[in-house]
Scaffold this active site. Structure first.
Site, PDB file in Angstrom:
ATOM      1  CB  SER A  39       0.098  -5.602   5.751  1.00  0.00           C
ATOM      2  OG  SER A  39       0.136  -5.493   4.342  1.00  0.00           O
TER       3      SER A  39
ATOM      4  CE1 TYR B  65       1.726  -0.560   6.186  1.00  0.00           C
ATOM      5  CE2 TYR B  65       2.062  -2.114   4.375  1.00  0.00           C
ATOM      6  CZ  TYR B  65       1.245  -1.563   5.343  1.00  0.00           C
ATOM      7  OH  TYR B  65      -0.049  -2.034   5.497  1.00  0.00           O
TER       8      TYR B  65
END
Length: 316
Positions: free
Chosen positions: A193, A206
């Protein structure tokens, strides 16, 4: 002599300036050429890897929704059999039937909960006789909404996210690596990501797990690239999915299918990429965005999510 000295200094600085300008211009030209060749020319000319030549099966984790589902469909469209691994057996069964009917390939389904650490022996036993070409490590989880790390209201949150976002990538790679090494050919695509490249406050864990994915992928590419195995890390910005909570596609938020079609064209060309041409443009500018603005944006998103949650609880 002083005039002569200043004149010489001016010449030196002028030369340095010219060289710097030349280097920057060269880098821009190379970057532009790479951008156009990867994201546009590759749609016309076969520049990317022929994945089917590396083996007859692709393994996709988190394969029943979003990016994972799109990878399964697009790899099947290329004539590669697919192993679908996800949590819900009924959804796996429906998807396998749909893929077999539409793309005329074989499927294998494995129901597994990647928040658990004891699932890998079963997965390994079911994959051991397959000629695996591609592994797509896609399964992952994020926050329900942006939140302070210490305020996340779940006793298993940290363990679940580490298992799903990190352990899964390492363990699945460990399972398929011997097969790929034996034939000196294979592709491991790890879905990271942009949050792993640019730290995101209020998505701290995350963001950190996706940084692991990026570092792990890059290191393994240096270890095994000379042995015929390609490790690619995809670091997208927003894509329409349940994880991102974006429902409708736009120029900078593509549908999973649009995103994966573009990303597959980069395999064998780039080992670290956003995967999508519009995200490449975003990626140029993100390092210049002050962290203050990122923090403010996610604080606003947090406030809105908490208001929705409070309203929902009052109406129940």
């Amino acid at each position: 002599m002083l005039k002569h000295y200043l004149g010489s200094s001016s010449d030196i600085f002028g030369l340095i300036g010219a060289l710097t300008t030349g280097i920057i211009a060269f880098k821009v030209a190379v970057g532009l050429f790479r951008f156009l060749s990867v994201h546009f020319v590759s749609k016309i000319l076969p520049l990317s890897a022929n994945l089917k030549k590396a083996g007859s099966w692709a393994v996709i984790t988190g394969s029943t929704d979003g990016i994972g589902k799109a990878y399964a469909e697009q790899l099947a469209a290329r004539g590669i059999n697919v192993v679908l691994i996800s949590r819900t057996l009924s959804r796996l069964t429906d998807m396998a039937k749909e893929i077999e009917e539409k793309y005329k390939v074989q499927t294998l389904i494995i129901a597994a909960d990647f928040t658990q650490g004891n699932i890998y022996e079963d997965i390994k036993s079911k994959l051991q006789n397959l000629d695996i070409s591609v592994l797509v490590n896609n399964v992952g989880m994020s926050y329900e909404y942006p939140e302070y790390f210490g305020d996340v209201d779940s006793p298993t949150f940290v363990q679940d996210m580490l298992h799903m976002n990190c352990t899964s990538v390492a363990k699945m790679t460990e399972i398929v690596l011997p097969c790929m090494l034996k034939k000196r050919c294979g592709y491991v695509i790890n879905i990271g990501s942009s949050a792993g490249t640019n730290p995101v406050p209020f998505l701290a864990l995350y963001s950190a797990t996706k940084a692991f994915v990026s570092t792990f992928s890059n290191a393994l590419q240096h270890e095994y690239g000379s042995k015929g195995i390609t490790f690619q890390c995809i670091v997208p910005y927003f894509v329409v999915s349940k994880l991102s909570k974006f429902r409708y596609p736009s120029l900078f938020v593509p549908s999973p299918t649009t995103f994966v079609k573009n990303a597959l064209n980069t395999v064998g060309i780039l080992t670290h990429t956003t995967g999508y041409w519009a995200h490449e443009i975003q990626d140029i500018f993100m390092p210049w965005v002050p962290i203050y603005f990122v923090k403010a944006a996610f604080l606003t998103a947090r406030s809105k999510a908490l208001k929705r949650k409070q309203t929902s609880s009052k109406t129940e």
